[in-house]
Write an enzyme that holds these catalytic residues in place. Sequence first.
Site, PDB file in Angstrom:
ATOM      1  N   GLY A   1      -4.855  -5.346  -9.541  1.00 31.28           N
ATOM      2  CA  GLY A   1      -4.688  -4.317 -10.550  1.00 31.28           C
ATOM      3  C   GLY A   1      -4.838  -4.868 -11.950  1.00 31.28           C
ATOM      4  O   GLY A   1      -5.430  -5.911 -12.152  1.00 31.28           O
ATOM      5  N   SER A   2      -4.281  -4.151 -12.905  1.00 29.61           N
ATOM      6  CA  SER A   2      -4.389  -4.543 -14.299  1.00 29.61           C
ATOM      7  C   SER A   2      -3.431  -3.710 -15.123  1.00 29.61           C
ATOM      8  O   SER A   2      -2.937  -2.671 -14.681  1.00 29.61           O
ATOM      9  CB  SER A   2      -5.813  -4.332 -14.832  1.00 29.61           C
ATOM     10  OG  SER A   2      -6.781  -4.935 -14.018  1.00 29.61           O
ATOM     11  N   ASN A   3      -3.186  -4.172 -16.345  1.00 29.75           N
ATOM     12  CA  ASN A   3      -2.506  -3.375 -17.353  1.00 29.75           C
ATOM     13  C   ASN A   3      -3.439  -3.231 -18.544  1.00 29.75           C
ATOM     14  O   ASN A   3      -4.161  -4.171 -18.880  1.00 29.75           O
ATOM     15  CB  ASN A   3      -1.234  -4.064 -17.852  1.00 29.75           C
ATOM     16  CG  ASN A   3      -0.308  -4.499 -16.734  1.00 29.75           C
ATOM     17  OD1 ASN A   3      -0.005  -3.716 -15.853  1.00 29.75           O
ATOM     18  ND2 ASN A   3       0.127  -5.751 -16.781  1.00 29.75           N
TER      19      ASN A   3
ATOM     20  N   ASN B   1      -2.784   1.147 -13.239  1.00 30.12           N
ATOM     21  CA  ASN B   1      -3.301   1.389 -11.896  1.00 30.12           C
ATOM     22  C   ASN B   1      -2.770   2.623 -11.202  1.00 30.12           C
ATOM     23  O   ASN B   1      -3.164   2.897 -10.066  1.00 30.12           O
ATOM     24  CB  ASN B   1      -3.137   0.174 -10.978  1.00 30.12           C
ATOM     25  CG  ASN B   1      -3.754  -1.064 -11.557  1.00 30.12           C
ATOM     26  OD1 ASN B   1      -3.068  -2.040 -11.815  1.00 30.12           O
ATOM     27  ND2 ASN B   1      -5.052  -1.027 -11.806  1.00 30.12           N
TER      28      ASN B   1
END
Length: 812
Positions: free
Chosen positions: A244-246, A514
């Site tokens: 995922g990511s922010n 996400n």
Amino acid sequence: MRQHVLSRILCLIPFALLAACGSSSDDPPAPPTTAPITGTNFVASIRYTSYGVPHIKAETFKGAGYGYGYAFAKENICLYAEELVTLHGERARYFGGAGGYLGQLGDTFGNIDSDFFYKLQFTPALAARIKAASSQDAQDLTAGFVAGYNRYLKETPPASLPTACNNAAWVQPMTEDDAYLRFAQAAMAGSSLAFIKQIGSAQPPKSATAALLKRSKPRLLAASDYANSSIAKGLQALQEHSIGSNGFGLGKDVTQSGKGMVFGNPHFPWWGALRLNQLHLTVTGKGYDVYGATLLGVPLPLIGFNDKVAWTHTFSTDNRFTLRYLALAPGNPTRYIKDGKPVAMTAVPLTISVKGADGAITPLSRTLYTTEFGPMLMDSSFAWGTASGFAIQDANLANYKLIDQVILNGKAASVDELRSAASTYVAMPWVNTMAADRAGDTLYGNFSVAANVQNAQLAGCVPGAAQGAPFQDIMASTGVVVMAGTSSACDWSGAVGAAQRPWVKRSDYILNANDSHWWPSAATFLTGYPKIIATGPNLEGAPQNNRTRTGHAIVRDRLAGADGLAGNRFTMANLQQIYLQARFFKAQKWLPEFTAACLASGTATAAAKDACTVLQAWDKSHAPGSAGAILFHELYAALGELNAASWWSVPYNPADPLETPRGAAGIPAAMAKLEALVAGSQFDTAAKRRTRPEEVQSISRPDGSLAVPGGRYTFMNWRGVKNEIYPGIWIYTADSKTNAGAYGNSYIQFVTWDDSGPVAEGILTYGQSSNPDSPHFNDETKLYAKGQWIKLPYTEAQITSDPGYKLVEISE
């Protein structure tokens, strides 16, 4: 900082396991030099800055690709050459039929199945289609990248290549077909590449009795059987948002300067084809000038900034593919029934070369099958029987405009222009976009690729209980879409268009971590979009994950001046401080009631009460020195990440997604989980229950073991493979040479502007080089371990004044 007993024990571990516990100088080494070669076809200037970052300057995209291809090869030749072997379907030939490799999402694939998968899917015809659909600029960039990569190979004798591929026969020049197929592979990282084994090994039943061949009614399993299948598990890393990511876009209403600010934080594997690389590409004749990071083998920044706008990406929830349920023709499992008529599958005979244990090369043949939807796939649950089978239809298989999309994104001069660019091709294969510009506006947009399935088709073409099938239940529980392939009414092609994609422009902030598009800022709820964009647990209005809630709480508390820092607006400095705090929001909402009940219990063991004392005093973060963080990390996992509604006393309310759910429920069941943990060897002493992340999260390096910051479930994100290295001594680590097993923070950027242009800082956590012998394999990792950032030079003045500046002119 005080060292725990585990730290002292870890320092005694032999070098082969963990390396020494020392450190070395952090001074940036001098970048490489190359004597210029004159020529006319490809011309580029490579300006290196500290930590080996190449700033490529050229008049044309052909020259820019050439410069980057050369700089990229110098630091990543072995890793990328092996990836090309994979793309060619030649792993078994070079690495043996009994071997395998760690895939992009953490699954291990056998070389033989992988070779058949790539021979089937990644063909010269696919490369030709991508090239034909690409603009001249995209074709020039690709041609230049290939030429630059191959120049490095021409200049470097096989015996002088890095240790991992020294004198290796599998290191070969790259072709343009290879480059285009790598773009396709990157596009399908969130879809077909999860099913390499299931596609590469799919075979019709070899034999059947006459009774079975006559049976026309399929026998379907329960929803739980399909949900626990290898196909469903192959998507687990995506469904759980561990890949995922922010991303934040902060606007003029919340920044101290009144200018925009972008925080980008992709959480990707530290190994393999999803590894990121920093670069700065300036194409003076084309108005393109972008600094950022890109995936292995993609020759321009995917995440980054120019002089007026910055952007980042997070993995989106779109269904980029659907599985297709096929009712097979009686007596012939390679024909399926559609609209009442039998349709023949296409047989694709394939042969690969396999090296045996004795080194001999032998051919191995297998016939795979494709349908109008795509290739057949199978596992023990999604079986290919005599009555039914399954195919996969992948929208990204026909996504030919990725490079053109990225070029267009990089030319944007505002968030409005970026939205217009993203709407042009809608070719970002699996990501949301968060952006901010110099004027102080922000943008959230999901212009990712989603299968062009209408809501009515999800209702009518996903077989459910009325049809005696479990696929509606599977969609609701996992988000996986299994559509009937029995009727042309269920056909779809292409991707959801720009007009149906969710986006919002704001002057305060936007974020994504996400979850779906539904809640990009505190006051914004995006609804009514095609359900294929967010099915199952990701649908609009669903409970939000810990990182999403943390992000909104960060903004709320900053604006209220309630986060312990000065002021009530964002600066780059305080945003960095907030990020490094590694706040655990769901722990804040659940633990107080749980620990109070635990400490008041008359039946809890002394060890469990001690654990609750630790958790009550814990600062609810996964910061490196946070005692209790590892204990809660394991308890949180044992509790299923507190996703079940039964763990909460105040249920989730979509009208208040930040503060709900909250309060602990299910306390007896949670106590049982805690008792099991403290009875195990990881937490069976008071000292172990107070373990800090900095003591057990580590990666071995030749010059010392580095403590790696971040936690799997927080904004400050990292996870390694959990290993018991001595009885009762557990660490979270990764392969010391390849980084295999490590996920999380990769390229991190903080970008804003002043009157002179972009002001940017960040880190590439694992460094520019995948070669363990390179000085750039470990230099940035040392800084990351200390919570430090490097300058990201963009302007000519910033580049030429950098302490590591070095100019290399190349041409041919």
